[in-house]
Design a protein around this motif. Sequence first.
Motif, PDB file in Angstrom:
ATOM      1  N   GLY A 237       0.819  -1.212   0.000  1.00 16.50           N
ATOM      2  CA  GLY A 237       0.000   0.000   0.000  1.00 16.50           C
ATOM      3  C   GLY A 237       0.848   1.255   0.000  1.00 16.50           C
ATOM      4  N   ILE A 238       1.944   1.248   0.754  1.00 18.43           N
ATOM      5  CA  ILE A 238       2.863   2.392   0.773  1.00 18.43           C
ATOM      6  C   ILE A 238       3.471   2.601  -0.601  1.00 18.43           C
ATOM      7  CG2 ILE A 238       5.084   3.199   1.670  1.00 18.43           C
ATOM      8  CD1 ILE A 238       4.351   1.786   4.319  1.00 18.43           C
ATOM      9  N   PRO A 243       6.946   7.601  -5.152  1.00 17.42           N
ATOM     10  CA  PRO A 243       7.693   7.413  -6.407  1.00 17.42           C
ATOM     11  C   PRO A 243       8.478   6.110  -6.385  1.00 17.42           C
ATOM     12  CG  PRO A 243       8.008   9.631  -5.518  1.00 17.42           C
ATOM     13  CD  PRO A 243       7.320   8.846  -4.451  1.00 17.42           C
ATOM     14  N   ARG A 244       8.833   5.627  -7.576  1.00 23.10           N
ATOM     15  CA  ARG A 244       9.527   4.348  -7.691  1.00 23.10           C
ATOM     16  C   ARG A 244      10.800   4.313  -6.854  1.00 23.10           C
ATOM     17  NH1 ARG A 244       9.374   0.299 -11.381  1.00 23.10           N
ATOM     18  NH2 ARG A 244       7.881   1.488 -12.630  1.00 23.10           N
ATOM     19  N   ARG A 272       4.004   5.712  10.907  1.00 21.43           N
ATOM     20  CA  ARG A 272       4.536   7.032  10.538  1.00 21.43           C
ATOM     21  C   ARG A 272       4.917   7.060   9.063  1.00 21.43           C
ATOM     22  NH1 ARG A 272       9.364   9.875  13.894  1.00 21.43           N
ATOM     23  NH2 ARG A 272       7.746   9.673  15.522  1.00 21.43           N
ATOM     24  N   VAL A 273       5.539   5.971   8.583  1.00 21.49           N
ATOM     25  CA  VAL A 273       5.907   5.903   7.172  1.00 21.49           C
ATOM     26  C   VAL A 273       4.658   5.940   6.292  1.00 21.49           C
ATOM     27  CG1 VAL A 273       6.951   4.431   5.396  1.00 21.49           C
ATOM     28  CG2 VAL A 273       8.071   4.695   7.616  1.00 21.49           C
ATOM     29  N   GLU A 274       3.611   5.215   6.709  1.00 23.49           N
ATOM     30  CA  GLU A 274       2.348   5.233   5.958  1.00 23.49           C
ATOM     31  C   GLU A 274       1.768   6.640   5.911  1.00 23.49           C
ATOM     32  OE1 GLU A 274       0.390   0.833   6.607  1.00 23.49           O
ATOM     33  OE2 GLU A 274       0.381   2.207   8.308  1.00 23.49           O
ATOM     34  N   GLU A 275       1.819   7.344   7.031  1.00 24.39           N
ATOM     35  CA  GLU A 275       1.277   8.710   7.077  1.00 24.39           C
ATOM     36  C   GLU A 275       2.024   9.624   6.125  1.00 24.39           C
ATOM     37  OE1 GLU A 275       0.776  12.392  10.294  1.00 24.39           O
ATOM     38  OE2 GLU A 275       1.464  10.421  10.948  1.00 24.39           O
ATOM     39  N   ASP A 279       0.659  11.659   2.806  1.00 23.62           N
ATOM     40  CA  ASP A 279       0.808  13.119   2.723  1.00 23.62           C
ATOM     41  C   ASP A 279       1.717  13.560   1.594  1.00 23.62           C
ATOM     42  OD1 ASP A 279      -0.810  13.291   4.909  1.00 23.62           O
ATOM     43  OD2 ASP A 279       0.800  13.696   6.353  1.00 23.62           O
ATOM     44  N   GLY A 280       2.325  12.597   0.895  1.00 23.38           N
ATOM     45  CA  GLY A 280       3.222  12.940  -0.194  1.00 23.38           C
ATOM     46  C   GLY A 280       4.576  13.442   0.260  1.00 23.38           C
TER      47      GLY A 280
END
Length: 344
Positions: A237-238, A243-244, A272-275, A279-280
């Motif tokens: 999902g992340i 970006p690649r 935190r990484v998912e958030e 948020d881009g």
Amino acid sequence: MYAKLINPKTHGKAAYTNTGSCAQTLNYLQHEAVGEGQEAVFFDGDSDELSAAQLLHSIDTNVKGLRATEAKFYSLVLSPSEQELAHIGSDAGKLRDYTREVMRQYAQNFTLPGGRQLGGQDLVWGAVLHQDRTHRGTDPEVVAGTAKAGTKRAGLQAHVHIIVSARDRQQQITLNPGGRRQRFDLMRWQAVAGRQFERQFGYGAQANEKLRPRATQLRDPARDAGRLAKIAERVAGINLLVPREQRLTPERVQDIAVARGFDKTFYRMLSRVEERARDGRPIDNALQLLSTGREQAPAPQRQAVTALHAVQHLVRSTQADQPERTEHVAEKPGRRSAELDIEM
């Protein structure tokens, strides 16, 4: 050796409640033993032959002082590895002796007021030895298609199920192994249980066990394989959001989870990484964040952030008396991202 405290609410097909009688749990343990072609003979600290009825009475009557909603007993499991079982010939007598030592250490692991220490004789408990295990749907072998869920696992699979009262024998002290760490350090007890096997039977885990594939090094392969699958889903999902060049390798993240013992810090950092992905925001140092629980930017980036902070300070000081018309440099509205996201 893996020593485990069972969570009654999530223990699969054996889910149960421990706020009442232990009859349901004993029935399950009896059924599993009979299904393996064994007689359901329990044992405790003093006897090798204890009936289910005797154990039921011991546990269910040792509840004085407990409220209706409080746990009346706890379930533990001792799971030797195949190498450990081979070392002792999967001997039932040795496993009983080992269990008694582990329960003595279980009692001593409780920290009581006034420096008082419990001994094995202060506990009310009983245990039964099971020889077989069956595959679950989340087992690596089932996922790989080399085994079917519900079939017996190959090799030596003996393990011990324990039921222990939530009160001491005098019914004066409540004993909760899943409570505050200051009262009972579960991880310390688990480590001591492993060392006890090595001392008691002259077994050196590091010398005798060859390095196995990552999935079989888990503490509880059935449960942790499910955790790894969910982690892989979250990583996928992340990767759809970034970006690649910022995509994560699921296997690397899974290895970090195993190394950290699936602790709370790992899952907090994964969130935190998912958030950030949603948020881009960049996640260039995600692996370090997951591995250490802390974020440390590379030296050039730290210098850039320091310079950015200096510019921000200069802008604030020179425009203190002017209406603010622009956002801070490189920040999103309402956030001070450079200051919030990087620990200096």
